[in-house]
Structure formats: structure tokens, C-alpha cells
Design an enzyme around this catalytic site. Structure first.
Site, PDB file in Angstrom:
ATOM      1  N   ARG A   1       5.251  -0.360  -6.366  1.00  0.00           N
ATOM      2  CA  ARG A   1       5.132  -1.291  -5.195  1.00  0.00           C
ATOM      3  C   ARG A   1       4.212  -2.135  -5.208  1.00  0.00           C
ATOM      4  NH1 ARG A   1       7.088   2.216  -0.601  1.00  0.00           N
ATOM      5  NH2 ARG A   1       5.767   1.128   0.659  1.00  0.00           N
TER       6      ARG A   1
ATOM      7  N   GLU B   1       8.326 -16.568  -9.403  1.00  0.00           N
ATOM      8  CA  GLU B   1       7.726 -15.269  -9.284  1.00  0.00           C
ATOM      9  C   GLU B   1       7.129 -14.746 -10.593  1.00  0.00           C
ATOM     10  OE1 GLU B   1      10.794 -12.748  -7.788  1.00  0.00           O
ATOM     11  OE2 GLU B   1       9.559 -11.882  -6.515  1.00  0.00           O
TER      12      GLU B   1
ATOM     13  N   LYS C   1      13.183 -16.596  -8.885  1.00  0.00           N
ATOM     14  CA  LYS C   1      12.950 -15.636 -10.032  1.00  0.00           C
ATOM     15  C   LYS C   1      11.893 -16.309 -11.036  1.00  0.00           C
ATOM     16  CE  LYS C   1      14.046 -12.921  -8.808  1.00  0.00           C
ATOM     17  NZ  LYS C   1      14.956 -12.252  -7.666  1.00  0.00           N
TER      18      LYS C   1
ATOM     19  N   CYS D   1       0.838  -1.143  -0.085  1.00  0.00           N
ATOM     20  CA  CYS D   1      -0.157  -0.012   0.098  1.00  0.00           C
ATOM     21  C   CYS D   1       0.798   1.329  -0.120  1.00  0.00           C
ATOM     22  CB  CYS D   1      -1.022   0.155   1.213  1.00  0.00           C
ATOM     23  SG  CYS D   1      -1.928  -1.555   1.498  1.00  0.00           S
TER      24      CYS D   1
ATOM     25  N   GLU E   1      17.846 -18.701  -5.746  1.00  0.00           N
ATOM     26  CA  GLU E   1      17.529 -17.469  -6.177  1.00  0.00           C
ATOM     27  C   GLU E   1      16.820 -17.537  -7.753  1.00  0.00           C
ATOM     28  OE1 GLU E   1      16.695 -14.642  -5.319  1.00  0.00           O
ATOM     29  OE2 GLU E   1      17.093 -13.257  -6.801  1.00  0.00           O
TER      30      GLU E   1
ATOM     31  N   TRP F   1      -3.201  -2.891  -1.476  1.00  0.00           N
ATOM     32  CA  TRP F   1      -2.585  -4.333  -1.661  1.00  0.00           C
ATOM     33  C   TRP F   1      -3.605  -4.899  -0.716  1.00  0.00           C
ATOM     34  CZ3 TRP F   1       0.828  -7.810   0.679  1.00  0.00           C
ATOM     35  CH2 TRP F   1       1.080  -8.980  -0.200  1.00  0.00           C
TER      36      TRP F   1
ATOM     37  N   ASN G   1      -2.060   2.475   5.997  1.00  0.00           N
ATOM     38  CA  ASN G   1      -1.029   1.228   5.445  1.00  0.00           C
ATOM     39  C   ASN G   1      -0.789   0.273   6.817  1.00  0.00           C
ATOM     40  OD1 ASN G   1      -0.626   2.270   2.909  1.00  0.00           O
ATOM     41  ND2 ASN G   1       1.390   2.851   3.202  1.00  0.00           N
ATOM     42  N   GLY G   2      -0.601  -0.799   6.771  1.00  0.00           N
ATOM     43  CA  GLY G   2      -0.375  -1.777   7.883  1.00  0.00           C
ATOM     44  C   GLY G   2      -1.436  -2.875   8.328  1.00  0.00           C
TER      45      GLY G   2
ATOM     46  N   LYS H   1       6.152  -4.841  -4.237  1.00  0.00           N
ATOM     47  CA  LYS H   1       7.511  -4.616  -4.511  1.00  0.00           C
ATOM     48  C   LYS H   1       8.039  -4.205  -2.978  1.00  0.00           C
ATOM     49  CE  LYS H   1      11.507  -3.757  -5.952  1.00  0.00           C
ATOM     50  NZ  LYS H   1      12.388  -4.760  -6.209  1.00  0.00           N
TER      51      LYS H   1
ATOM     52  N   HIS I   1      18.058 -38.037  -2.215  1.00  0.00           N
ATOM     53  CA  HIS I   1      17.434 -38.446  -1.033  1.00  0.00           C
ATOM     54  C   HIS I   1      15.998 -37.972  -1.148  1.00  0.00           C
ATOM     55  CE1 HIS I   1      21.241 -39.208   1.028  1.00  0.00           C
ATOM     56  NE2 HIS I   1      21.925 -38.078   0.565  1.00  0.00           N
TER      57      HIS I   1
HETATM   58  O1  M6R Z   1      13.119  -5.052   0.032  1.00  0.00           O
HETATM   59  P1  M6R Z   1      13.702  -6.313   0.654  1.00  0.00           P
HETATM   60  O2  M6R Z   1      14.908  -6.814   0.085  1.00  0.00           O
HETATM   61  O3  M6R Z   1      13.722  -6.406   2.240  1.00  0.00           O
HETATM   62  O4  M6R Z   1      12.515  -7.356   0.049  1.00  0.00           O
HETATM   63  C1  M6R Z   1      12.561  -8.921   0.550  1.00  0.00           C
HETATM   64  C2  M6R Z   1      11.685  -9.594  -0.674  1.00  0.00           C
HETATM   65  O5  M6R Z   1      10.321  -9.223  -0.177  1.00  0.00           O
HETATM   66  C3  M6R Z   1      12.210  -9.431  -1.696  1.00  0.00           C
HETATM   67  O6  M6R Z   1      13.465  -9.831  -2.003  1.00  0.00           O
HETATM   68  C4  M6R Z   1      11.413 -10.339  -2.726  1.00  0.00           C
HETATM   69  O7  M6R Z   1      11.591 -11.464  -2.445  1.00  0.00           O
HETATM   70  C5  M6R Z   1      11.403 -10.171  -4.064  1.00  0.00           C
HETATM   71  N1  M6R Z   1      10.209  -9.922  -4.947  1.00  0.00           N
HETATM   72  C6  M6R Z   1      12.308 -11.229  -4.661  1.00  0.00           C
HETATM   73  O8  M6R Z   1      12.438 -10.994  -6.074  1.00  0.00           O
END
Ligand code: M6R
Length: 615
Positions: A27, A495, A492, A2, A488, A80, A105-106, A610, A511
Site C-alpha cells: 500500500r 507515475e 502511467k 498507512c 491513462e 505514509w 490511520n487518517g 496504493k 489551441h
Molecule cells: O483504489 P482506487 O481505484 O479508488 O484508487 C484511485 C487512485 O488512487 C488510483 O487509481 C491511482 O490513480 C493509481 N495509482 C493509478 O495508477
């Protein structure tokens, strides 16, 4: 996540609010809205005009124009969804009666009991949100017009459990914004004869570069000519900070998506991150602040805490810190860290890693850690003005520039770069010889050009990405320090392409996960030229023997040959220490092109935001 924008001015503020929301769009959000106090030209009567839409901010722009909404004071929000689906009703601002409108927000954790309480007082709830309860609570404490908006907000927040950044307007006091912060960031943008509020200074870059960062527990009354702040019942003064570069890099330039642009920016931002931090032969540790060297002297172990991609950077750093600095290092996911019993060894440095510096779980972990007796807290972060940086003892900033794509790319590789520098800094104190430091620093100097070469794999990767588009599952394998790189790569892919991707240490295949391998399962492996190569090759044979289709990103010096059902992509040769950073790049490109083939919304993947500012 948000976003909040508020404005009080002599001029029309509608477009300022809308522009602010656009700047916060990256965001992630699902609906947006604004509320303006409009004055009737003939009678001078005022009323609150609210416009809300589901979807992108552009829809709100159209609806606001259509509604001819205007005003010199207003609040706006991108939402959001956390409580209740994305809908016009659930979008902010929320109202209580004709007079109160508020954005939040929150998350309010005790909203159900508040609803019950307020229903007994005769309030009707029209939304599924936690926020509506705050609006009614403030309305309740106004007791008609008996108490001011400020005192009603002060009373109301005493009952709130959870996190909030609030901005409230009241038609009975049509010249004031009242804001409150607890667990969710808020800044006041200071103008001349006008003032603003936002959850991120970026939203106000078009109107000011002067900001007051509200602290936890602050309440403020913002008027055209004044800003008054209270903390724990007392009036306080907060410093005004000038923040340069309020540009949100919102131009994709020649790139189709921000993610691709950000992948391509990596050689430059890695160089920017190293600039001033290393000489030709050594690390310039004074660059991390006057107190940093003294604090580093005390460090005998390290605790890293982060979320998502940033936690993967921490997992890679563990290998560097333990092998280069010979200092034990533990890595925790921020959302779990503060809910387990922590044993803090004397001399432990507490490190948070975060692109945004506003991730609620990471911030909460930092606040918890500060009570546990760590030797110091260090934030590795991309936003100099973030809560994480401001609340940590020292910081090492990544110079990635603003990252807009939800999928983190350049933030990750710059985090890795600075973490490698940190391992050297700690290593100096534990026996790393100057010659060994020089060797590592020389490797760091080569990094931007090796990454540049790795970007040259684009065409090849684009071709193989087509083979993933009909897949529902995939496996990513890596050994040792490359296991977090595989994690990672898998994150990606899932996501942005929505393909289920699971990462495993290659030695763990037999295993369990080997049972998943058949001729429909693509298996991606990272194979740098290191001591574990022989073992990795044996693991890959286990996959081939089960008919799995392998895509191996291999250091070109290995001369790994493609075979039927084994596609080798030669990655520019690099030293073992740089390999986690270099091998990340082709995996980013792979996920990007698979997503393109599938036609997903690369920069705004479904269900994600974001900056995750709720727990
Ligand atoms: O802003 P931050 O690095 O603390 O965010 C952490 C995660 O939310 C962020 O890395 C998220 O996993 C990404 N969308 C990954 O691509």
C-alpha cells in the site's frame, strides 16, 4: 497508505504483527513501528517496548530482533507521511508517558488546537504528527488510573475532528486493545482464544479468515477471549464474516515486478470478470444481484465519481453509456464532487469506481451522494469486502485479483470491461436491440485473446522505450473515447518513470499545446480504426511539421506507415467498442519499460501509495 495491525494472544505476537505489516507493504509507506507489552520473567512487571524504523518493514524486523522485543499483546503500523517528514520520531506507535501507545490511520484536522490545549495541561510534544495529540488526550482522560482505557478513548474521540482508525494499548491494562473507527477502515480478526485488529483483513490472512467489519463510529475493546463493540454509547453486536483467499498474491513468479505480472494477467482477469455475467449472446444481469434489474429499470441518467485511474475508466464509460444506452452520463473527480453544488436529475444512478474500495475521497463522495436523492448507488470495485461495496446499494465486482503494483493496470481494464457490460444492461432498457446486444457480447468474448495478442508487442515497445529515458516531457494524444485512454497512458508514464506526461484531445493541439512541440518532445498517439482517424492523422501532421517525434499506436488494419520521426506500432485489430481496452495495454507496457530503463522503483513509485485512505 498507512496500515494498522494489532494482536492479543496467549502466544508471542511479534511475528504476527511483522507479517501483517509485510502484507500491507504494497500500500506504500515510508516508516514502520511496533509496540509490545513485555512481561518481565522474574518480577512479572510489564512495560511497553517500542521499536520504530524508517524505510521498509525488513528494517523493522531486524531492529525488533535486535531489541529482543517480545509480547503477547501489541500494535504495529506502516506510515505514509502526512504531518511531518518520514523519521523515527514521526513513525507510529506514538506514546504518552510510559503507559499509552497508539497507532492511527487518517488525519486529525484540529490537531493544532488540541496540541495547544494539551501543552497548557503540561504535555510535551516530541513529534510533528497529528497522532501524538490523540495519545496525550487519552492519557489526559485516564487521569492517572481513575478511568479505564476504554472510557478515556471514548472521551478523547469526542474531541477529534477528521478521520481516524485507532488501536491503543495501555500498560495498566495489559490485556486489552481498544480500537475506534471513523473515516478510516478497521476490522477485527476473530481467532480461538486470541483476537486481532487490522486496517485491512489481508494483514491477518495468516491467522484467521473470520472478520468483524467495524462500522463508522464504532469503538471496540478486544481481549483474548472477547470482543465488545459500542456504537453511539450503546453496546452492539456485529456479524462475523468469513473471508476466503487471504493470500496477498505476494509471489511475483517469473516476473521482475508486480506491475508486469499484473499487466500479463489481464487476459485471464478480464475473462474472470466476464464469467457468469454474459452468456454466448447476452448479458446475464441477474448476476448483479436480485435488486439490480429493478433499480436499473428506473435509471434515466448516470453520475460517475472516482479518482485517478478509476476516473479514467469513468470517462471512457461516459462514451459507452451515452452511445450504447443513450443515457446522459456525467463524470466527476471524487475530491471535487462533494465541494460543488450538485443538481441531481430524477432517475440518476450514482456510480463509484474504485480498485480498493477504500479511497477516502470516493467514499466521502458516496456518503455525500446518499443524501442527495439518487435512484441508487452502485459500486464498481475490486474488493468485495471494502467499505465502498458495503455502503452501496448494489455492486458490480471486478475480478482482477489483488493488485499490488501502485500503478493500476489490470484493475483499470477489468473496470472498463464491467462498465461496457453495464452500458449494455442500461441499453436494453432504452432500445438496444437483442441483435445489437449479441454483437457487443460477442465482441466481449473476443477481448481476452485480443489482449493476449497486444501483449505480444512487448519486444517492440521495450526497444522504443529507450528513446524516452533522457526525456523530461511528453505529450499523449487521443480523440473522442481514446482521449481518456491517452490520459491513462500519461498517468502511467508520470507515475512510474517520473517523466512529465500530459494528455490532450488531439483536436486541441493547435489551441495551445502545439507550442510545446519541438524535436525533443516525444508525442504518443493512439489511433484506432474509427471515424475520427482522418482527423487524427491531420493532427499528427501538425506535430510532424513542428519536428516532433511521433509514436503512433495504430490499429494494424489501417496500414499506417512509419516515416522518419514517426514510429508506428501496429496494435492487433479490434472493433471500435473494444479499442479503449485494447489500446491501454501497449501504453502500460511503454510506461513499464521506460521506468525500467530509468531504473525507478516500479512497484513503489516515490511519494505514492496504493490505497489513498486520506482526503
Ligand atoms: O483504489 P482506487 O481505484 O479508488 O484508487 C484511485 C487512485 O488512487 C488510483 O487509481 C491511482 O490513480 C493509481 N495509482 C493509478 O495508477
Amino acid at each position: 497508505m498507512c496500515g494498522i495491525v494489532g494482536a492479543v494472544a496467549e502466544r508471542e505476537v511479534r511475528d504476527i504483527l511483522l507479517e501483517g505489516l509485510k502484507r500491507l507493504e504494497y500500500r506504500g509507506y515510508d516508516s514502520a513501528g511496533l509496540a509490545l507489552i513485555t512481561t518481565d520473567a522474574t518480577t512479572s512487571d510489564t512495560r511497553i517496548n517500542t521499536v520504530k524504523t524508517v524505510g521498509k518493514v525488513n528494517k523493522l524486523v531486524t531492529a525488533t530482533t535486535k531489541a529482543k522485543a517480545s509480547g503477547r499483546i501489541g500494535i504495529a503500523h506502516t506510515r505514509w507521511a502526512t504531518h511531518g517528514k518520514p523519521s523515527v520520531a514521526n513513525a507510529h506507535p506514538h506514546r504518552s508517558g510510559d503507559d499509552i501507545a497508539l497507532v492511527h490511520n487518517g488525519i486529525i484536522e484540529n490537531y493544532e488546537s488540541l496540541r495547544t490545549l494539551l501543552k497548557k495541561q503540561g504535555y510535551r510534544f516530541d513529534t510533528d504528527t497529528d497522532t501524538e495529540a490523540i495519545a496525550h488526550l487519552i492519557h489526559h482522560y485516564r487521569e492517572g488510573n481513575k478511568h479505564s482505557l476504554l472510557s478515556a478513548v471514548k472521551k478523547a474521540i469526542k474531541l477529534l475532528e477528521g478521520a481516524y482508525g485507532l488501536c491503543v494499548i495501555d500498560n495498566n491494562e495489559p490485556d486489552k486493545l481498544v480500537v475506534a473507527r471513523s473515516g478510516s477502515p478497521l476490522v477485527i480478526g476473530v481467532g480461538i482464544g486470541e483476537n486481532f485488529v487490522a486496517s485491512d483483513p489481508l494483514a491477518l490472512g495468516q491467522v484467521t479468515d473470520r472478520f468483524i467489519y467495524l462500522e463508522e463510529g464504532d469503538i471496540a475493546q478486544v481481549e483474548r477471549e472477547s470482543v465488545n463493540i459500542w456504537h453511539k454509547g450503546k453496546k452492539v453486536k456485529r456479524e462475523i464474516t468469513t473471508v476466503a483467499h487471504q493470500n496477498n498474491d505476494s509471489d511475483k513468479g517469473r516476473y521482475e515486478h508486480f506491475m508486469l505480472k499484473e499487466i500479463y494477467e489481464q487476459p485471464k482477469v478480464i475473462k474472470d470478470t466476464l464469467d457468469g455475467r454474459i452468456s454466448k449472446t447476452s448479458v446475464l444481469e441477474q448476476a448483479f444481484g436480485i435488486e439490480a434489474p429493478g433499480l436499473f429499470d428506473k435509471v434515466t441518467s448516470v453520475q460517475i465519481v472516482a479518482c485517478g485511474t478509476s476516473s479514467h475508466a469513468g470517462l471512457v464509460a461516459k462514451y459507452w453509456i451515452e452511445s450504447i444506452a443513450k443515457v446522459p452520463c456525467q463524470v466527476d473527480i471524487a475530491s471535487d464532487y462533494r465541494y460543488r453544488d450538485i443538481i441531481v436529475l430524477p432517475g440518476t444512478l450514482f456510480i463509484t469506481i474504485s480498485q480498493s474500495g477504500e479511497t477516502a475521497d470516493t467514499l466521502a463522495a458516496l456518503r455525500y451522494a446518499k443524501k442527495l436523492g439518487y435512484v441508487a448507488t452502485l459500486a464498481i470495485c475490486n474488493v468485495a469486502t471494502s467499505s465502498l461495496v458495503r455502503e452501496s446499494d448494489i455492486n458490480m465486482l471486478t475480478m482482477a485479483g489483488q493488485e499490488i503494483g501502485v500503478a493500476s493496470t489490470k484493475a483499470f481494464t477489468t473496470q472498463l470491461t464491467i462498465l461496457l457490460v453495464l452500458a449494455i444492461v442500461l441499453g436494453r432498457r432504452t432500445g438496444l436491440k437483442p441483435a445489437a446486444e449479441t454483437k457487443l457480447v460477442k465482441e466481449l468474448h473476443k477481448l481476452p485473446s485480443i489482449i493476449e495478442k497486444a501483449l505480444g508487442l512487448k519486444k517492440q515497445i521495450k526497444t522504443i522505450s529507450k528513446q524516452f529515458s533522457d526525456k523530461h516531457h511528453s505529450l499523449f494524444l487521443g480523440r473522442g473515447i481514446q482521449y481518456p485512454v491517452a490520459k491513462e497512458g500519461a498517468l502511467k508514464l508520470k507515475e512510474i518513470s517520473y517523466i512529465h506526461a500530459e494528455a490532450y484531445p488531439a483536436g486541441e493541439l493547435k489551441h495551445g499545446p502545439l507550442a510545446l512541440v519541438d524535436n525533443k518532445m516525444p508525442v504518443v498517439a493512439v489511433a484506432p480504426n474509427n471515424d475520427l482517424l482522418g482527423k487524427l492523422k491531420a493532427n499528427l501532421s501538425e506535430v510532424s511539421a513542428r519536428g516532433g517525434k511521433l509514436y503512433v499506436f495504430a490499429d494494424e488494419s489501417i496500414n499506417f506507415a512509419s516515416e522518419k520521426r514517426l514510429k508506428v506500432i501496429n496494435v492487433p485489430s479490434c472493433s471500435e467498442v473494444l479499442a479503449p481496452i485494447v489500446f491501454t495495454v501497449p501504453l502500460q507496457l511503454l510506461s513499464y519499460y521506460v521506468a525500467i530503463t530509468k531504473g525507478t522503483d516500479v512497484d513503489h513509485p516515490r511519494n505514492l501509495a496504493k490505497s489513498v485512505t486520506v482526503e
